[in-house]
Design a protein around this motif. Structure first.
Motif, short mmCIF file in Angstrom:
data_model
loop_
_atom_site.label_atom_id
_atom_site.label_comp_id
_atom_site.label_asym_id
_atom_site.label_seq_id
_atom_site.Cartn_x
_atom_site.Cartn_y
_atom_site.Cartn_z
N ASP A 33 37.39 -38.22 65.25
CA ASP A 33 36.70 -39.50 65.27
C ASP A 33 37.21 -40.19 66.55
O ASP A 33 38.29 -39.87 67.02
CB ASP A 33 37.11 -40.30 64.01
N ASP A 35 36.76 -44.00 67.47
CA ASP A 35 37.20 -45.39 67.34
C ASP A 35 38.38 -45.57 66.41
O ASP A 35 38.33 -45.26 65.23
CB ASP A 35 36.03 -46.26 66.84
N THR A 37 40.93 -43.94 66.21
CA THR A 37 41.66 -42.70 65.95
C THR A 37 42.28 -42.24 67.27
O THR A 37 43.48 -41.95 67.34
CB THR A 37 40.72 -41.60 65.42
N ASP A 117 40.65 -42.20 61.27
CA ASP A 117 41.45 -43.32 60.77
C ASP A 117 40.88 -43.93 59.50
O ASP A 117 41.45 -44.88 58.97
CB ASP A 117 41.55 -44.41 61.85
N GLN A 118 39.74 -43.40 59.03
CA GLN A 118 39.13 -44.04 57.85
C GLN A 118 38.96 -43.07 56.69
O GLN A 118 38.43 -41.98 56.84
CB GLN A 118 37.77 -44.61 58.23
MG LIG Z 1 37.37 -44.65 63.31
#
Ligand SMILES: [Mg+2]
Length: 173
Positions: A33, A35, A37, A117-118
């Motif tokens: 990913d 954004d 990350t 990150d999600q």
């Molecule tokens: Mg992200």
């Protein structure tokens, strides 16, 4: 109850996932990913350290690619620096975009690590397709408007996950 949302690993930065470590996990592909990350959402291109990291994976015969829910311009500009393949508007956690990327680069999900990150997009998507999901601590505390409302729920899941791992002697499974 929320096991399907648990990552296989939780790391504080993508750099922890070295070529050596990836090989040890018997994987040959890493899907990133972008954004929050790899870079904060307002940074358009990878910095030198990231470029070196991508190259170190490539040199070890590991394929790298980007799977982003953002519009095309974001992936296009970011990936141009290292000519990395990408799929934009991936619709994570839906599986379709991930499979499209697999077709594009000739990889299979069970040999692939997905790093993001999600929980509700990256990790869930990875788990659904049978990839090795790695949750990465967000590089910036600042989120895009679309992401921010999900964070409190993510925090709850991460807490449950960490408790689960701790009880399990530090192991995921
Ligand atoms: Mg992200």
């Amino acid at each position: 109850m929320f096991r399907f949302l648990y990552p296989k690993e939780y790391i504080s930065s993508v750099f922890e996932m070295s070529a050596e470590r990836i090989k040890k996990l018997d994987k040959d592909t890493v899907v990133f990913d972008i954004d929050n990350t790899l870079v904060p959402y307002w940074i358009k291109v990878p910095d030198e350290r990231l470029v070196r990291y991508f190259r170190s994976l490539g040199d070890a015969g590991i394929k790298t690619a980007v799977l982003s829910n953002s519009r095309e311009e974001r992936s296009k500009v970011f990936c141009a620096v290292t000519s990395m393949p990408y799929v934009f508007r991936a619709g994570k956690p839906r599986k379709k975009g991930f499979y499209r990327l697999m077709d594009k680069i000739g990889s299979s999900p069970h040999k692939t690590i997905i790093m993001g990150d999600q929980i509700f997009t990256d990790v869930w998507c990875g788990n659904r397709v049978g990839a090795y999901s790695v949750l990465v601590k967000q590089v910036s505390p600042k989120d895009e408007l679309i992401t921010a409302p999900k964070r409190p729920f993510e925090k709850i899941i991460v807490k449950m996950y960490l408790r689960y791992v701790r009880k399990n002697g530090g192991k995921y499974e």
